[in-house]
Design an enzyme around this catalytic site. Structure first.
Site, short mmCIF file in Angstrom:
data_model
loop_
_atom_site.label_atom_id
_atom_site.label_comp_id
_atom_site.label_asym_id
_atom_site.label_seq_id
_atom_site.Cartn_x
_atom_site.Cartn_y
_atom_site.Cartn_z
N LYS A 13 10.52 50.32 37.50
CA LYS A 13 11.47 50.09 36.74
C LYS A 13 12.31 48.67 36.73
O LYS A 13 12.41 48.06 35.71
CB LYS A 13 12.49 51.31 36.27
CG LYS A 13 11.72 52.58 36.18
CD LYS A 13 12.90 53.71 35.84
CE LYS A 13 13.91 53.77 37.04
NZ LYS A 13 13.37 54.21 38.43
N ARG A 88 19.79 59.56 33.37
CA ARG A 88 18.97 60.36 34.45
C ARG A 88 19.22 61.68 34.25
O ARG A 88 18.76 62.44 35.03
CB ARG A 88 19.57 59.76 35.87
CG ARG A 88 18.88 58.68 36.60
CD ARG A 88 19.58 58.47 37.66
NE ARG A 88 18.50 57.79 38.74
CZ ARG A 88 18.46 56.69 38.88
NH1 ARG A 88 18.98 55.68 38.27
NH2 ARG A 88 17.74 56.07 40.08
N ARG A 127 9.55 48.47 50.42
CA ARG A 127 10.43 47.66 49.28
C ARG A 127 11.44 46.63 50.23
O ARG A 127 12.12 47.13 50.80
CB ARG A 127 10.77 48.32 48.31
CG ARG A 127 11.77 47.45 47.36
CD ARG A 127 12.05 48.38 46.08
NE ARG A 127 12.80 49.57 46.38
CZ ARG A 127 13.60 50.32 45.14
NH1 ARG A 127 12.92 50.12 43.97
NH2 ARG A 127 14.50 51.08 45.51
N ARG A 161 17.07 48.16 51.03
CA ARG A 161 18.23 48.94 50.50
C ARG A 161 18.44 50.03 51.50
O ARG A 161 17.49 50.83 51.88
CB ARG A 161 17.85 49.52 49.31
CG ARG A 161 18.31 48.53 48.11
CD ARG A 161 17.71 48.88 46.94
NE ARG A 161 17.86 50.37 46.48
CZ ARG A 161 17.68 50.77 45.42
NH1 ARG A 161 17.20 50.15 44.22
NH2 ARG A 161 17.83 52.18 44.83
N ARG A 172 15.78 61.62 46.88
CA ARG A 172 15.84 60.93 45.58
C ARG A 172 14.65 61.36 44.63
O ARG A 172 14.86 61.50 43.31
CB ARG A 172 15.81 59.34 45.68
CG ARG A 172 16.88 58.77 46.29
CD ARG A 172 17.00 57.37 46.73
NE ARG A 172 16.54 56.38 45.70
CZ ARG A 172 16.00 55.37 45.96
NH1 ARG A 172 15.72 54.81 47.22
NH2 ARG A 172 15.57 54.71 44.84
P1 AMP Z 1 18.53 53.04 41.18
O1 AMP Z 1 18.75 51.56 41.78
O2 AMP Z 1 18.40 53.14 39.72
O3 AMP Z 1 17.03 53.52 42.13
O4 AMP Z 1 19.80 53.70 41.59
C1 AMP Z 1 20.48 53.77 42.86
C2 AMP Z 1 21.27 55.00 43.02
O5 AMP Z 1 22.59 54.91 42.01
C3 AMP Z 1 20.58 56.30 42.68
O6 AMP Z 1 19.78 57.00 43.71
C4 AMP Z 1 22.00 57.27 42.14
O7 AMP Z 1 22.78 57.42 43.43
C5 AMP Z 1 22.94 56.15 41.53
N1 AMP Z 1 22.68 56.12 40.24
C6 AMP Z 1 21.87 55.07 39.53
N2 AMP Z 1 21.86 55.27 38.02
C7 AMP Z 1 22.31 56.32 38.05
C8 AMP Z 1 22.60 57.38 36.80
N3 AMP Z 1 22.23 56.91 35.70
N4 AMP Z 1 23.26 58.34 37.02
C9 AMP Z 1 23.43 58.91 38.20
N5 AMP Z 1 23.43 58.21 39.38
C10 AMP Z 1 22.71 57.11 39.40
#
Ligand code: AMP
Length: 215
Positions: A13, A88, A127, A161, A172
């Site tokens: 994404k 989400r 990654r 990360r 996750r």
């Molecule tokens: P991502 O970079 O999209 O994988 O997001 C990293 C982390 O940020 C996720 O594992 C969540 O802890 C938090 N996060 C990002 N977007 C959301 C969302 N829309 N709702 C809740 N937590 C989020």
């Protein structure tokens, strides 16, 4: 175009969203990036979000909804944005519809990207990203030119990360299955979902995405 990219962690994404935004001049709203920036700056939102992110859990809905409400209302996002990582949960999806409706807008498209779970674990552990521009690389399939530094920032070492450690990745993915994957049905049921396979080269997936979007 008001677009949502939906799919599990590691499906692409971020990479695809960044490219779509750059090439079509849409604002990129990546909630994960906004949160990581808040964590790095140690803001109160960052400190609270960090506790959830470290464990691979979701940050509370009200916090995320407020954040996206503000960001999507900024001038560059007016009428054209790609959302990566939001919604989400069903509560977030409902809130997104209401916030757009209240501005006389609606979502134009929801893309569901998919890939098998073991492929996602493999991709996430390989990654690496640039801490300056957040460009993503993969040690195996898409390494930087010199193997270590960002192509666009040659003095900057790539980093992993924290939440890409294998145990956190598995958590996750579990959270995605439970809390986020019901959104596929939510949008499918409304006839708004377009499904795209997140497998193959970045270019190939990008072509499929544009085809699904009709652009
Ligand atoms: P991502 O970079 O999209 O994988 O997001 C990293 C982390 O940020 C996720 O594992 C969540 O802890 C938090 N996060 C990002 N977007 C959301 C969302 N829309 N709702 C809740 N937590 C989020």
């Amino acid at each position: 175009m008001r677009l949502v990219l939906l799919g599990p962690p590691g499906v692409g994404k971020g990479t695809q969203g960044r490219r779509l935004a750059a090439e079509h001049h849409w604002a990129l709203i990546s909630t994960g990036e906004i949160l990581r920036d808040a964590v790095a700056r140690k803001t109160s939102l960052g400190l609270e979000a960090q506790r959830c992110m470290e464990k691979g859990m979701l940050v509370p809905d009200d916090m995320m909804i407020g954040l996206v409400r503000d960001r999507s209302n900024e001038a560059d996002a007016d009428g054209r944005f790609v959302l990566d990582g939001f919604p989400r949960t069903v509560a977030q999806a409902d809130a997104l519809d209401s916030m757009l409706q209240s501005r006389g807008h609606r979502l134009d498209a929801v893309i569901g990207l998919e890939a098998p779970k073991e492929e996602l674990v493999k991709r996430l552990s390989a990654r690496r990203e640039c801490p300056v521009c957040q460009r993503a690389y993969n040690r195996a399939s898409a390494p930087p030119r010199d193997g270590r530094h960002c192509d666009d920032h040659p003095s900057v070492d790539l980093v992993q990360r924290e939440d890409d450690a294998e145990a956190t990745v598995r958590k996750r993915l579990e959270v995605y299955e439970k809390q986020t994957s019901p959104l596929l049905e939510y949008y499918r049921g409304q006839g708004r979902l377009r499904e795209v396979k997140g497998l193959g080269s970045v270019d190939e997936v990008y072509r499929q995405l544009n085809r699904a979007l009709g652009c």
